[in-house]
Design an enzyme around this catalytic site. Structure first.
Site, PDB file in Angstrom:
ATOM      1  N   TYR A 144       0.842  -1.202   0.000  1.00 45.60           N
ATOM      2  CA  TYR A 144       0.000   0.000   0.000  1.00 45.60           C
ATOM      3  C   TYR A 144       0.880   1.256   0.000  1.00 45.60           C
ATOM      4  O   TYR A 144       0.744   2.123  -0.864  1.00 45.60           O
ATOM      5  CB  TYR A 144      -0.905  -0.032   1.231  1.00 45.60           C
ATOM      6  CG  TYR A 144      -1.878   1.113   1.327  1.00 45.60           C
ATOM      7  CD1 TYR A 144      -2.991   1.185   0.483  1.00 45.60           C
ATOM      8  CD2 TYR A 144      -1.712   2.124   2.276  1.00 45.60           C
ATOM      9  CE1 TYR A 144      -3.903   2.233   0.582  1.00 45.60           C
ATOM     10  CE2 TYR A 144      -2.614   3.173   2.383  1.00 45.60           C
ATOM     11  CZ  TYR A 144      -3.709   3.227   1.533  1.00 45.60           C
ATOM     12  OH  TYR A 144      -4.604   4.274   1.634  1.00 45.60           O
ATOM     13  N   ARG A 276       0.770   9.967  14.356  1.00 49.47           N
ATOM     14  CA  ARG A 276       0.428  10.576  13.068  1.00 49.47           C
ATOM     15  C   ARG A 276      -0.440  11.806  13.305  1.00 49.47           C
ATOM     16  O   ARG A 276      -1.457  11.734  13.987  1.00 49.47           O
ATOM     17  CB  ARG A 276      -0.317   9.571  12.194  1.00 49.47           C
ATOM     18  CG  ARG A 276      -0.530  10.108  10.798  1.00 49.47           C
ATOM     19  CD  ARG A 276      -1.250   9.147   9.921  1.00 49.47           C
ATOM     20  NE  ARG A 276      -0.486   7.972   9.576  1.00 49.47           N
ATOM     21  CZ  ARG A 276      -1.045   6.785   9.338  1.00 49.47           C
ATOM     22  NH1 ARG A 276      -2.348   6.632   9.455  1.00 49.47           N
ATOM     23  NH2 ARG A 276      -0.309   5.761   8.993  1.00 49.47           N
TER      24      ARG A 276
HETATM   25  P1  NAD Z   1     -12.686   2.040   0.107  1.00 46.65           P
HETATM   26  O1  NAD Z   1     -12.039   0.709   0.180  1.00 46.65           O
HETATM   27  O2  NAD Z   1     -14.016   2.229   0.736  1.00 46.65           O
HETATM   28  O3  NAD Z   1     -12.774   2.559  -1.390  1.00 46.65           O
HETATM   29  C1  NAD Z   1     -11.922   2.156  -2.412  1.00 46.65           C
HETATM   30  C2  NAD Z   1     -12.772   1.851  -3.630  1.00 46.65           C
HETATM   31  O4  NAD Z   1     -11.906   1.471  -4.714  1.00 46.65           O
HETATM   32  C3  NAD Z   1     -13.729   0.677  -3.408  1.00 46.65           C
HETATM   33  O5  NAD Z   1     -15.006   1.011  -3.881  1.00 46.65           O
HETATM   34  C4  NAD Z   1     -13.108  -0.454  -4.216  1.00 46.65           C
HETATM   35  O6  NAD Z   1     -14.054  -1.413  -4.660  1.00 46.65           O
HETATM   36  C5  NAD Z   1     -12.443   0.315  -5.335  1.00 46.65           C
HETATM   37  N1  NAD Z   1     -11.335  -0.403  -5.972  1.00 46.65           N
HETATM   38  C6  NAD Z   1     -10.315  -1.073  -5.391  1.00 46.65           C
HETATM   39  N2  NAD Z   1      -9.480  -1.577  -6.312  1.00 46.65           N
HETATM   40  C7  NAD Z   1      -9.978  -1.196  -7.525  1.00 46.65           C
HETATM   41  C8  NAD Z   1      -9.580  -1.406  -8.863  1.00 46.65           C
HETATM   42  N3  NAD Z   1      -8.472  -2.114  -9.159  1.00 46.65           N
HETATM   43  N4  NAD Z   1     -10.336  -0.887  -9.867  1.00 46.65           N
HETATM   44  C9  NAD Z   1     -11.457  -0.176  -9.590  1.00 46.65           C
HETATM   45  N5  NAD Z   1     -11.894   0.035  -8.341  1.00 46.65           N
HETATM   46  C10 NAD Z   1     -11.160  -0.448  -7.313  1.00 46.65           C
HETATM   47  O7  NAD Z   1     -11.637   3.062   0.751  1.00 46.65           O
HETATM   48  P2  NAD Z   1     -11.753   4.636   1.032  1.00 46.65           P
HETATM   49  O8  NAD Z   1     -11.501   4.839   2.458  1.00 46.65           O
HETATM   50  O9  NAD Z   1     -12.965   5.184   0.409  1.00 46.65           O
HETATM   51  O10 NAD Z   1     -10.469   5.158   0.242  1.00 46.65           O
HETATM   52  C11 NAD Z   1     -10.563   5.814  -1.016  1.00 46.65           C
HETATM   53  C12 NAD Z   1      -9.183   6.309  -1.417  1.00 46.65           C
HETATM   54  O11 NAD Z   1      -8.685   7.224  -0.443  1.00 46.65           O
HETATM   55  C13 NAD Z   1      -8.152   5.185  -1.532  1.00 46.65           C
HETATM   56  O12 NAD Z   1      -7.318   5.452  -2.649  1.00 46.65           O
HETATM   57  C14 NAD Z   1      -7.359   5.315  -0.249  1.00 46.65           C
HETATM   58  O13 NAD Z   1      -6.046   4.863  -0.403  1.00 46.65           O
HETATM   59  C15 NAD Z   1      -7.424   6.817   0.015  1.00 46.65           C
HETATM   60  N6  NAD Z   1      -7.256   7.113   1.451  1.00 46.65           N
HETATM   61  C16 NAD Z   1      -8.266   6.879   2.344  1.00 46.65           C
HETATM   62  C17 NAD Z   1      -8.045   7.142   3.691  1.00 46.65           C
HETATM   63  C18 NAD Z   1      -9.123   6.936   4.727  1.00 46.65           C
HETATM   64  O14 NAD Z   1      -8.869   7.159   5.905  1.00 46.65           O
HETATM   65  N7  NAD Z   1     -10.326   6.562   4.387  1.00 46.65           N
HETATM   66  C19 NAD Z   1      -6.812   7.632   4.131  1.00 46.65           C
HETATM   67  C20 NAD Z   1      -5.808   7.825   3.187  1.00 46.65           C
HETATM   68  C21 NAD Z   1      -6.045   7.577   1.842  1.00 46.65           C
HETATM   69  N1  UDP Z   2      -6.206  -0.442  15.933  1.00 48.27           N
HETATM   70  C1  UDP Z   2      -6.599  -0.910  17.187  1.00 48.27           C
HETATM   71  N2  UDP Z   2      -7.678  -1.738  17.259  1.00 48.27           N
HETATM   72  C2  UDP Z   2      -8.401  -2.099  16.168  1.00 48.27           C
HETATM   73  C3  UDP Z   2      -8.010  -1.601  14.900  1.00 48.27           C
HETATM   74  C4  UDP Z   2      -6.906  -0.778  14.823  1.00 48.27           C
HETATM   75  O1  UDP Z   2      -5.971  -0.595  18.214  1.00 48.27           O
HETATM   76  O2  UDP Z   2      -9.378  -2.851  16.343  1.00 48.27           O
HETATM   77  C5  UDP Z   2      -5.060   0.489  15.849  1.00 48.27           C
HETATM   78  C6  UDP Z   2      -4.024   0.136  14.782  1.00 48.27           C
HETATM   79  O3  UDP Z   2      -3.051  -0.742  15.300  1.00 48.27           O
HETATM   80  C7  UDP Z   2      -3.444   1.507  14.476  1.00 48.27           C
HETATM   81  C8  UDP Z   2      -4.629   2.461  14.665  1.00 48.27           C
HETATM   82  O4  UDP Z   2      -5.575   1.741  15.452  1.00 48.27           O
HETATM   83  O5  UDP Z   2      -2.439   1.834  15.395  1.00 48.27           O
HETATM   84  C9  UDP Z   2      -5.280   2.892  13.362  1.00 48.27           C
HETATM   85  O6  UDP Z   2      -5.553   1.739  12.599  1.00 48.27           O
HETATM   86  P1  UDP Z   2      -6.316   1.790  11.201  1.00 48.27           P
HETATM   87  O7  UDP Z   2      -6.211   0.426  10.616  1.00 48.27           O
HETATM   88  O8  UDP Z   2      -7.662   2.377  11.377  1.00 48.27           O
HETATM   89  O9  UDP Z   2      -5.502   2.862  10.325  1.00 48.27           O
HETATM   90  P2  UDP Z   2      -3.952   3.026   9.944  1.00 48.27           P
HETATM   91  O10 UDP Z   2      -3.100   2.148  10.819  1.00 48.27           O
HETATM   92  O11 UDP Z   2      -3.870   2.641   8.520  1.00 48.27           O
HETATM   93  O12 UDP Z   2      -3.714   4.455  10.218  1.00 48.27           O
END
Ligand code: NAD
Ligand code: UDP
Ligand code: UDP
Length: 313
Positions: A144, A276
């Site tokens: 990722y 973070r």
């Molecule tokens: P999500 O998993 O709900 O959404 C991702 C979407 O992409 C899904 O609908 C999935 O089916 C689709 N997808 C995955 N692989 C695909 C492919 N090969 N072709 C077409 N569609 C595909 O996640 P989200 O939280 O909505 O995240 C959306 C974007 O934002 C992602 O790129 C993620 O990396 C980024 N992002 C999200 C967060 C967060 O906290 N939610 C934080 C940082 C970055």
């Molecule tokens: N985490 C936790 N319990 C859970 C799920 C996640 O303590 O049931 C912790 C995880 O280890 C991380 C933080 O919560 O330190 C955020 O995790 P998440 O997967 O939501 O996001 P990311 O690590 O990608 O920021």
């Protein structure tokens, strides 16, 4: 009417973005392979005259005519992106190449949903955009993190080499309605566990921190960034600087939900970042954007969403 493509539009963030774009009058093409997204997230838009849904995987070329591209397709939760790590890297890298190729041919402006994970387990705190990060290239999060880092590289090379209009947005942890209830992310896990009266699973000692942004603020930042001056490429951090330990998050959730859940402690996953927090000075000065929704209010909305959809509590 802008012809706007949203990749990953049936996901958590993508579906809220489609709502916002439709509301302001764009003509939206939503593409998704439904790996983690669902038709339910966008079912209310089906039949709308400005909304079109297409099943498509971004690792394959796509020939459509558009003016704007929001590239969100990528599994985002650790459970999902680790499920098929090779596919995760392909989605970030091949997906970026295809969408950049599409942007090049159509002269569309393109925004990349990048992530705070590009900073890895940071030793600079809070993280400004100028920080290059501390990322393991061979660990279980690398598919990722490195996929997203490579996508940023591709965006900037297409910008320099082909003069594309790019926008690179580094999204910090975001939560809200339509999060997947079983994707293992901390906010959804804690809320669902509390609603079911199950133990709240704390990984490690719970002292690691995250900064949580409510989805409406995030989408507002995303659309504002896309509409910003052509020469403002980012990368720009979008997130809420309010920083909490996982123990504090658990307390907040328990306070809101009530019930009898206890904390249970589990191993910390490999390469889990210890802290973070976004430095959002650039977003404030360049976009005049800052988040408005505090954790308590955002959690309230999210709890009531899960109560309703899972018919709990
Ligand atoms: P999500 O998993 O709900 O959404 C991702 C979407 O992409 C899904 O609908 C999935 O089916 C689709 N997808 C995955 N692989 C695909 C492919 N090969 N072709 C077409 N569609 C595909 O996640 P989200 O939280 O909505 O995240 C959306 C974007 O934002 C992602 O790129 C993620 O990396 C980024 N992002 C999200 C967060 C967060 O906290 N939610 C934080 C940082 C970055
Ligand atoms: N985490 C936790 N319990 C859970 C799920 C996640 O303590 O049931 C912790 C995880 O280890 C991380 C933080 O919560 O330190 C955020 O995790 P998440 O997967 O939501 O996001 P990311 O690590 O990608 O920021
Ligand atoms: N591409 C696409 N749609 C388009 C144009 C290109 O999906 O409308 C894909 C195609 O697979 C191509 C990739 O984007 O390989 C990169 O395109 P680019 O023009 O940069 O490179 P090239 O076509 O020379 O490989």
């Amino acid at each position: 009417m802008k012809k706007t493509l949203v990749t990953g539009g049936a996901g958590f963030l993508g579906s809220h973005l489609c709502d916002k774009l439709i509301e302001r009058g764009d003509d939206v093409l939503c593409i998704d392979n439904f790996f983690t997204g669902s038709k339910e997230n966008i079912s209310h838009l089906i039949g709308h005259k400005s909304f079109e849904l297409m099943r498509h995987d971004v690792t394959f070329p796509l020939y459509v005519e558009v003016e704007r591209i929001f590239n969100l397709a990528c599994p985002a939760s650790p459970i999902h992106y680790r499920h098929d790590p090779v596919q995760t890297t392909k989605t970030s890298v091949h997906g970026a190449i295809n969408m950049l190729g599409l942007a090049k041919r159509t002269k569309a402006r393109i925004l990349q949903a990048s992530t705070s994970e590009v900073y890895g387990d940071p030793d600079v705190h809070p993280q400004p955009e100028s920080y290059w990060g501390r990322v393991n290239t061979i660990g279980i999060r690398s598919c990722y993190d490195e996929g997203k880092r490579c996508a940023e590289t591709l965006f900037f090379d297409y910008y320099r080499q082909h003069q594309l209009e790019i926008k690179v947005m580094r999204i910090f942890n975001t939560y809200g309605p339509r999060m997947h209830p079983n994707d293992g992310r901390v906010v959804s896990n804690f809320i669902v566990q509390a609603l079911k009266g199950e133990n709240i699973t704390i990984y490690g000692d719970g002292q690691q921190t995250r900064s949580f942004c409510y989805v409406d603020d995030l989408i507002d930042g995303m659309v504002t960034f896309m509409d910003s001056a052509a020469d403002f490429t980012g990368p720009v951090n979008i997130g809420n600087p309010g920083e909490f330990t996982m123990l504090e998050l658990a307390e907040n959730v328990l306070h809101l939900v009530g019930g009898k859940s206890k904390l249970s402690f589990h191993d910390l996953p490999q390469d889990d970042p210890k802290q973070r927090q976004p430095d959002i000075a650039l977003a404030k000065s360049a976009l005049n954007w800052e988040p408005k929704v505090c954790l308590k209010d955002g959690l309230k909305e999210t709890v009531s969403y899960f109560r309703k959809t899972l018919k709990l509590g």
